[in-house]
Structure formats: C-alpha cells, structure tokens
Design a protein around this motif. Structure first.
Motif, PDB file in Angstrom:
ATOM      1  N   ILE A  33     -27.953 -32.962 -12.341  1.00  0.00           N
ATOM      2  CA  ILE A  33     -28.028 -31.649 -12.967  1.00  0.00           C
ATOM      3  C   ILE A  33     -27.158 -31.661 -14.221  1.00  0.00           C
ATOM      4  CG2 ILE A  33     -26.244 -30.840 -11.377  1.00  0.00           C
ATOM      5  CD1 ILE A  33     -27.401 -28.033 -11.650  1.00  0.00           C
ATOM      6  N   VAL A  35     -25.316 -29.205 -16.772  1.00  0.00           N
ATOM      7  CA  VAL A  35     -24.830 -27.834 -16.649  1.00  0.00           C
ATOM      8  C   VAL A  35     -24.162 -27.371 -17.933  1.00  0.00           C
ATOM      9  CG1 VAL A  35     -23.301 -26.316 -15.345  1.00  0.00           C
ATOM     10  CG2 VAL A  35     -24.410 -28.216 -14.198  1.00  0.00           C
ATOM     11  N   LYS A  37     -23.375 -23.922 -17.785  1.00  0.00           N
ATOM     12  CA  LYS A  37     -22.927 -22.631 -17.245  1.00  0.00           C
ATOM     13  C   LYS A  37     -21.480 -22.788 -16.798  1.00  0.00           C
ATOM     14  CE  LYS A  37     -25.677 -20.107 -14.728  1.00  0.00           C
ATOM     15  NZ  LYS A  37     -26.557 -19.637 -13.650  1.00  0.00           N
ATOM     16  N   MET A  40     -20.301 -21.962 -12.988  1.00  0.00           N
ATOM     17  CA  MET A  40     -20.788 -22.626 -11.782  1.00  0.00           C
ATOM     18  C   MET A  40     -19.668 -23.453 -11.166  1.00  0.00           C
ATOM     19  SD  MET A  40     -24.655 -23.927 -12.569  1.00  0.00           S
ATOM     20  CE  MET A  40     -24.958 -24.355 -10.854  1.00  0.00           C
ATOM     21  N   GLU A  44     -21.483 -25.611  -6.133  1.00  0.00           N
ATOM     22  CA  GLU A  44     -22.838 -25.179  -6.513  1.00  0.00           C
ATOM     23  C   GLU A  44     -23.581 -26.314  -7.213  1.00  0.00           C
ATOM     24  OE1 GLU A  44     -22.843 -20.518  -7.581  1.00  0.00           O
ATOM     25  OE2 GLU A  44     -21.409 -21.732  -8.728  1.00  0.00           O
ATOM     26  N   ILE A  48     -27.019 -28.314  -5.731  1.00  0.00           N
ATOM     27  CA  ILE A  48     -28.282 -28.417  -6.470  1.00  0.00           C
ATOM     28  C   ILE A  48     -28.678 -29.879  -6.622  1.00  0.00           C
ATOM     29  CG2 ILE A  48     -29.400 -28.019  -8.703  1.00  0.00           C
ATOM     30  CD1 ILE A  48     -27.636 -25.446  -8.885  1.00  0.00           C
ATOM     31  N   ALA A  67     -32.324 -31.300 -13.142  1.00  0.00           N
ATOM     32  CA  ALA A  67     -32.354 -29.877 -13.448  1.00  0.00           C
ATOM     33  C   ALA A  67     -31.387 -29.619 -14.594  1.00  0.00           C
ATOM     34  CB  ALA A  67     -31.947 -29.054 -12.232  1.00  0.00           C
ATOM     35  N   MET A  69     -29.220 -26.401 -16.087  1.00  0.00           N
ATOM     36  CA  MET A  69     -28.771 -25.039 -15.834  1.00  0.00           C
ATOM     37  C   MET A  69     -28.073 -24.514 -17.087  1.00  0.00           C
ATOM     38  SD  MET A  69     -29.845 -24.869 -12.741  1.00  0.00           S
ATOM     39  CE  MET A  69     -29.191 -23.331 -12.166  1.00  0.00           C
ATOM     40  N   HIS A  70     -28.594 -23.411 -17.620  1.00  0.00           N
ATOM     41  CA  HIS A  70     -28.018 -22.805 -18.829  1.00  0.00           C
ATOM     42  C   HIS A  70     -27.494 -21.417 -18.510  1.00  0.00           C
ATOM     43  CE1 HIS A  70     -29.534 -25.880 -21.551  1.00  0.00           C
ATOM     44  NE2 HIS A  70     -30.701 -25.786 -20.933  1.00  0.00           N
ATOM     45  N   GLU A  71     -26.494 -21.024 -19.250  1.00  0.00           N
ATOM     46  CA  GLU A  71     -25.996 -19.659 -19.169  1.00  0.00           C
ATOM     47  C   GLU A  71     -27.047 -18.753 -19.790  1.00  0.00           C
ATOM     48  OE1 GLU A  71     -23.738 -17.086 -17.706  1.00  0.00           O
ATOM     49  OE2 GLU A  71     -22.665 -18.983 -17.881  1.00  0.00           O
TER      50      GLU A  71
END
Length: 75
Positions: A33, A35, A37, A40, A44, A48, A67, A69-71
């Motif tokens: 992932i 990230v 964000k 997080m 978490e 994921i 994956a 993950m964006h804010e």
C-alpha cells in the motif's frame, strides 16, 4: 517503481534454484500500500496490505496486489 520491482522479482523467481542438489522454486504472494494519508495508523496500513496479500493467496498465489490511499481533497 515498486510494481516494476515486484514484477521483476516474480519473473526471476520462475527459475528453479539448486540448493544442496535439490531443485527449489520460490513463489510468493505480496500486498503493498502506498499511503499519503498522514492520519492512518501503522496497524491500519498493515491490515490493508495483509488483506491484499491474502486476496492473492486465495486466487492461486504467486502474485501481488497494491492499493493507493490518499487524503480526501475538499474543494
């Protein structure tokens, strides 16, 4: 790029290796992932990535999923 690295690793693992006279083949399943964000938690992120890895394992192994993950951006 991480995806390219994993594809190259998977390609090179298709060959058998000789270990003490035994032919050995390495297979792996991975989930990762990316990230951006900041809120997080490590747990978490781990959950994921772990979930992605098990999705690969449940569909025949020797692959990967990723994956991003964006804010959320508010306009």
């Amino acid at each position: 790029e991480l995806s390219k690295f994993i594809r190259n690793l998977m390609q090179s693992s298709k060959n058998h290796f000789d270990v003490s006279g035994q032919k050995v083949r390495v297979e792996f399943s991975a989930g990762y992932i990316l990230v951006s964000k900041p809120n997080m938690s490590e747990n978490e992120i781990y959950e994921i990535a772990n979930s992605l890895m098990y999705k690969v394992k449940n569909h025949g192994k020797n692959g990967y999923l990723s994956a991003v993950m964006h804010e959320p951006v508010l306009y």
